[in-house]
Design an enzyme around this catalytic site. Structure first.
Site, short mmCIF file in Angstrom:
data_model
loop_
_atom_site.label_atom_id
_atom_site.label_comp_id
_atom_site.label_asym_id
_atom_site.label_seq_id
_atom_site.Cartn_x
_atom_site.Cartn_y
_atom_site.Cartn_z
N CYS A 80 -4.94 5.90 -0.66
CA CYS A 80 -4.54 4.79 -1.55
C CYS A 80 -4.21 5.35 -2.94
CB CYS A 80 -5.67 3.78 -1.69
SG CYS A 80 -5.82 2.70 -0.26
N PRO A 81 -3.25 4.82 -3.67
CA PRO A 81 -2.44 3.65 -3.31
C PRO A 81 -1.15 4.02 -2.56
CG PRO A 81 -1.93 4.26 -5.55
CD PRO A 81 -2.92 5.28 -5.04
#
Lengths: 266, 82
Positions: free
Chosen positions: B17-18
């Site tokens: 992530c992201p």
């Protein structure tokens, strides 16, 4: 355009915004913005637009960096004292984001060069400090139908408006002529809180990015006034003037001219 | 019942992530409305966050399946132009 892995990281917070996404980021990368003045306003506007990845960023300024500028002109530093401001800011913005093609135009904008300078750009930002130049930029943008994001600051108060020629009023709809020289004090005479151009410049940069991605409502037909001491944001409507000498039905101004008035440095 | 064939496959195993969402969002942007994206991933939080984000973007989440102790498959159908 495909994003590189570096660009995916750099622009990740833009790409995951529904209003921006990969498509919006590509529009930002393809955009060409010209900023007049690499001073109090031009520095934060250029800084944020460079960070956002605006493909081509031109800076027009013929002044050199002075120590008294560093209280608010955040793209310059003690290392660039005496250097042309457009060159100094170019160095800063390129260090922040090498994706951006920063063009330093070391000229003073005037009635002879303005049309040629702005004609290849999508959006013009006014970060100048005096009325004659403000009106000249307004008139040139109306003539070439270039969107203009205008900002002004003095003491603890700043203003922003977005002018979309053919779709809303222009600066001359508000006041047909610039005020006489000496009536409105300059920043040199009256002072300015160093952070104020940061607030106003950030608002201008926001308007530019909204225009590029085509999202939200542009600040057209309105003057946003920020009063730092009272912490007020106020919007004043600017009606379109059908008798406006530049954008009205029968424009009186057919060609650009320079005013002999003194120029001051924000 | 056999599943409809996905129009696009995205392998983001090893991605965290992201960027799991960044890559998934870009893959959805490249689809036509009605087409299906199948994502394979191994970042646990993304198995939660990608479906939530896709629903927020207005897309449909057809499936979230843990296929082994470390990997998930998510199927998204594009519902709206972005």
């Amino acid at each position: 355009m495909e994003f590189t892995e570096e660009q995916l990281k750099r622009y990740s917070r833009h790409i995951i915004l529904p209003e921006v996404g990969g498509k919006g980021q590509q529009k930002i990368s393809a955009a060409k913005v010209l900023i007049v003045g690499a001073g109090g306003l031009g520095c934060p506007v250029g800084y944020y637009l460079a960070a956002a990845g605006v493909g081509t960023l031109a800076l027009v300024d013929n002044d050199a960096v002075e120590l008294s500028n560093l209280q608010r002109q955040i793209a310059h530093s003690v290392k660039t004292l005496g250097v042309n401001k457009a060159d100094s800011a170019k160095k800063t913005f390129e260090a922040l984001n090498p994706d951006v093609n920063v063009i330093a135009i070391k000229e003073r904008i005037n009635s002879k060069n303005i049309l040629e300078l702005i004609k290849d750009y999508d959006i013009v930002v006014d970060g100048t400090d005096n009325f004659p130049t403000r009106y000249l930029i307004n008139d040139a943008c109306v003539m070439l139908k270039k969107p203009l994001v205008s900002g002004a600051i003095l003491r603890f108060e700043g203003q922003v408006t977005t002018i979309l020629p053919g779709d809303g009023p222009c600066y001359r709809c508000l006041f047909e002529e610039p005020p006489p020289a000496g009536l409105v004090p300059s920043c040199q005479e009256a002072g300015v809180l160093g952070v104020l151009p940061g607030v106003i410049g950030a608002l201008q940069a926001t308007e530019v990015l909204k225009l590029i991605i085509g999202k939200g409502k542009p600040l057209k037909g309105q003057l946003l006034i920020y009063d730092a001491l009272g912490v007020n944001f106020r919007k004043v409507k600017i009606p379109k003037n059908s008798d406006c000498p530049i954008c009205g039905e029968n424009p009186k101004i057919k060609e650009l001219s320079d005013s002999p008035e003194q120029y001051c440095s924000i | 019942m056999s599943e409809v064939k996905a129009d696009k496959h995205l392998d983001i195993r090893g991605v965290v992530c992201p960027y799991t969402l960044v890559k998934s969002k870009l893959a959805v942007e490249s689809l036509e409305v009605g087409q299906i994206l199948e994502i394979i991933l191994d970042y646990p939080e993304a198995a939660d966050s990608i479906p939530k984000a896709m629903l927020n973007y207005g897309q449909s989440v057809l499936k979230v399946e843990k296929i082994n102790p470390k990997e998930w498959i998510i199927r998204i159908r594009k519902e709206v132009e972005d």
